[in-house]
Motif scaffolding. Structure first.
Motif, PDB file in Angstrom:
ATOM      1  N   GLU A 169      31.745  28.566  37.125  1.00 31.52           N
ATOM      2  CA  GLU A 169      30.593  29.340  36.655  1.00 31.52           C
ATOM      3  C   GLU A 169      30.750  30.831  36.930  1.00 31.52           C
ATOM      4  OE1 GLU A 169      30.660  27.258  39.172  1.00 31.52           O
ATOM      5  OE2 GLU A 169      29.266  27.810  40.792  1.00 31.52           O
ATOM      6  N   LEU A 170      31.587  31.200  37.876  1.00 32.85           N
ATOM      7  CA  LEU A 170      31.793  32.622  38.166  1.00 32.85           C
ATOM      8  C   LEU A 170      32.403  33.365  36.982  1.00 32.85           C
ATOM      9  CD1 LEU A 170      33.119  32.862  41.830  1.00 32.85           C
ATOM     10  CD2 LEU A 170      30.808  33.232  40.975  1.00 32.85           C
ATOM     11  N   MET A 171      33.180  32.651  36.166  1.00 33.97           N
ATOM     12  CA  MET A 171      33.828  33.299  35.020  1.00 33.97           C
ATOM     13  C   MET A 171      32.919  33.285  33.790  1.00 33.97           C
ATOM     14  SD  MET A 171      36.582  34.406  36.262  1.00 33.97           S
ATOM     15  CE  MET A 171      37.294  35.071  34.755  1.00 33.97           C
ATOM     16  N   LYS A 173      30.557  30.922  32.766  1.00 34.80           N
ATOM     17  CA  LYS A 173      30.462  29.581  32.169  1.00 34.80           C
ATOM     18  C   LYS A 173      31.620  29.178  31.253  1.00 34.80           C
ATOM     19  CE  LYS A 173      26.039  27.839  33.005  1.00 34.80           C
ATOM     20  NZ  LYS A 173      25.488  28.960  33.678  1.00 34.80           N
TER      21      LYS A 173
END
Lengths: 173, 173
Positions: A169-171, A173
């Motif tokens: 999720e850091l990228m 989604k």
DNA sequence: ACTATAAGTAATTGATGAATCACTAACTAG
DNA sequence: CTAGTTAGTGATTCATCAATTACTTATAGT
């Protein structure tokens, strides 16, 4: 020379491969040379025939990991169209992260190791990759190449963390 | 209670501060509890009155470091104009990197530590910071907030590395 | 004074790990 | 065959470290 032939060079590479795995999984300082030896299927003292210290082994492992990235980026530049240069480089790096995750984990560890020799190796690796990307962006006529190169590296570093912590999720989604 | 009064809470905080310094400088696994104790000017066994294990001390140190970032970002959001939100957040993070470099170095180390409790703490910290930034960008009506939040974090992570390796050129001169 | 509790340490323990040493087995050239 | 070199290991060394134990000193309330 058959495939099971154990030349000195092969042994050295086997030890480096084992070290990359063990250092990445356990952490360089916590990992023991006995664990590396076990992974490489040799005795613990035999490591020291090839590497004078544990730190020399780490340096060799880092060298392998940086060569991996640099060679990969060079290949992209040679064979690719300059219009898709950036996405091609991104894909190349993601492939490395998929296939050689341990090498990336090792580089991440080495970012905070304060020994001079390690810092120098990391500076050299980062510096060369940065130079390659910057040259590529400039050569391809990409606007604001300086800033774009920085953001390319930045994205790569977050990608590393996202992979290391298993947080896709850091990228975004 | 004078300033030299040693309450139990103060001692605990002093130990955590010492641990952040020593762990960052020496590396968590290589650093010894004796070194932390020396920095905190107490005896080595006394650490274990406050922290049951070395790992518990690391967790407390990470907690402090994440709280630093989260509180700082919250403050920016409360007091800032939403037009300069992103540059304000960038400045806030750069200030932290300047003033609390050791906390960042510790977080960087923890990114690759495989112990479950550490990974969980890191996921929580990163997740919360990501959420805050994303909410802020959405609330400020910034276009493509998802992507912008990712790139904000990415820039921060490269900033960390640039600082850790003393390579300002990585941030585009 | 007196007792309970908090603050703190010296000494020890048990385990571990990098590096060395002393040795054996296998191959290779003359 | 044999002298030399390469590949490899078991046992040991010396140092180090997290954690425990058993102890001392100071403080506070009655």
């Amino acid at each position: 020379m058959g495939k099971s032939d154990a030349t000195s060079v092969n042994r050295k590479e086997e030890i480096i491969s084992a070290a990359i795995e063990v250092f990445a999984e356990i952490g360089y300082y916590r990992a023991t040379t006995a664990q590396v030896a076990q992974r490489a299927k040799i005795s613990q003292p035999y490591i020291f025939r090839f590497f004078s210290t544990k730190e020399a082994l780490l340096l060799a492992a880092l060298e392998v990991s940086w060569t991996r990235v640099i060679d990969s980026f060079h290949k992209v530049m040679e064979s690719g169209l300059s219009e898709q240069l950036e996405p091609d480089l991104i894909r190349a790096y993601e492939d490395i992260l998929d296939s050689y995750r341990n090498e990336t984990l090792l580089q991440m560890q080495a970012q905070t190791i304060q020994e001079d020799s390690i810092r120098e190796a990391m500076r050299k690796g980062f510096g060369e990759v940065h130079r390659i990307v910057l040259d590529a962006f400039q050569g391809a006529g990409i606007p604001n190449p300086q800033e774009r190169a920085t953001m390319f590296l930045a994205r790569g570093m977050l990608c590393n963390i996202s992979s290391a912590l298993d947080m896709p999720e850091l990228m975004g989604k």
